[in-house]
Design a protein around this motif. Structure first.
Motif, PDB file in Angstrom:
ATOM      1  N   ASP A  51      -9.476   4.072   6.923  1.00 37.51           N
ATOM      2  CA  ASP A  51      -9.284   3.063   5.870  1.00 37.51           C
ATOM      3  C   ASP A  51      -9.115   3.691   4.486  1.00 37.51           C
ATOM      4  O   ASP A  51      -9.199   2.999   3.478  1.00 37.51           O
ATOM      5  N   GLU A  52      -8.825   4.973   4.448  1.00 34.82           N
ATOM      6  CA  GLU A  52      -8.778   5.711   3.177  1.00 34.82           C
ATOM      7  C   GLU A  52      -7.346   5.791   2.649  1.00 34.82           C
ATOM      8  O   GLU A  52      -6.400   6.017   3.408  1.00 34.82           O
ATOM      9  N   SER A  53      -7.193   5.614   1.347  1.00 40.61           N
ATOM     10  CA  SER A  53      -5.870   5.768   0.743  1.00 40.61           C
ATOM     11  C   SER A  53      -5.583   7.259   0.544  1.00 40.61           C
ATOM     12  O   SER A  53      -6.499   8.086   0.581  1.00 40.61           O
ATOM     13  N   ILE A  54      -4.323   7.567   0.329  1.00 42.06           N
ATOM     14  CA  ILE A  54      -3.928   8.964   0.087  1.00 42.06           C
ATOM     15  C   ILE A  54      -4.634   9.486  -1.164  1.00 42.06           C
ATOM     16  O   ILE A  54      -5.125  10.618  -1.183  1.00 42.06           O
ATOM     17  N   GLN A  55      -4.722   8.661  -2.197  1.00 42.13           N
ATOM     18  CA  GLN A  55      -5.381   9.078  -3.438  1.00 42.13           C
ATOM     19  C   GLN A  55      -6.861   9.395  -3.206  1.00 42.13           C
ATOM     20  O   GLN A  55      -7.355  10.412  -3.699  1.00 42.13           O
ATOM     21  N   ASP A  56      -7.536   8.529  -2.448  1.00 42.52           N
ATOM     22  CA  ASP A  56      -8.956   8.764  -2.167  1.00 42.52           C
ATOM     23  C   ASP A  56      -9.154  10.023  -1.329  1.00 42.52           C
ATOM     24  O   ASP A  56     -10.081  10.795  -1.551  1.00 42.52           O
ATOM     25  N   HIS A  76      -7.173  12.607  -1.291  1.00 44.31           N
ATOM     26  CA  HIS A  76      -6.883  13.748  -2.160  1.00 44.31           C
ATOM     27  C   HIS A  76      -8.054  14.039  -3.100  1.00 44.31           C
ATOM     28  O   HIS A  76      -8.404  15.203  -3.319  1.00 44.31           O
ATOM     29  N   TRP A 118       2.994   8.975   8.138  1.00 46.05           N
ATOM     30  CA  TRP A 118       3.607   9.857   7.144  1.00 46.05           C
ATOM     31  C   TRP A 118       4.541  10.887   7.787  1.00 46.05           C
ATOM     32  O   TRP A 118       5.058  11.774   7.103  1.00 46.05           O
TER      33      TRP A 118
END
Length: 138
Positions: free
Chosen positions: A84-89, A91, A125
């Motif tokens: 459930d994690e975004s790419i920003q989180d 990173h 991705w």
């Protein structure tokens, strides 16, 4: 003035300079720390003792430092993107691990960092990953 008196005067001048340098160094260190740290080091009589106490507090002993490096290295090696994690989180979490390792003196080469990030990206991705890796032959 005798030779002994001249030597004594030079020693006193040298000692005074050392005392002044120590005072300036202590003052610089004390101005840059918070109240909790100040309470820990305020009784130290030399800048060197203050520095060593602060260094031990922040980095720990050699064993503690190595333990931290080992724990962070394991965290890096097992790093995966959460469902459930975004790419920003992801990173931010990855960068945090890398920065902590770097602050402890363990620097991972940039190409390994890039490969790690590319390897943990989710399947959604894949097309973007192919577009990134094929032209640059990563």
């Amino acid at each position: 003035m005798t030779i002994g008196a001249q030597r004594e005067k030079r020693v006193q001048r040298h000692n005074r300079k050392d005392v002044e340098k120590n005072y300036r160094a202590k003052k610089s260190l004390m101005c840059g720390i918070g109240p909790d740290e100040y309470n820990k080091v305020s009784a130290s009589d030399t800048a060197k003792k203050i520095w060593e106490a602060l260094q031990t507090t922040h980095q720990g002993t050699t064993q503690v430092k190595q333990y931290k490096i080992d724990m962070l290295t394991a965290e890096y090696e097992h790093f995966r993107m959460k469902g459930d994690e975004s790419i920003q989180d992801m990173h931010i979490r990855f960068t945090s691990i890398i920065n902590e390792l770097h602050s402890l003196g363990d620097v991972i080469p940039r190409n390994k960092l890039v490969r790690k990030i590319l390897n943990v990206l989710p399947g959604s991705w894949e097309s973007k990953l192919n577009a990134i890796t094929e032209p640059k032959d990563l």
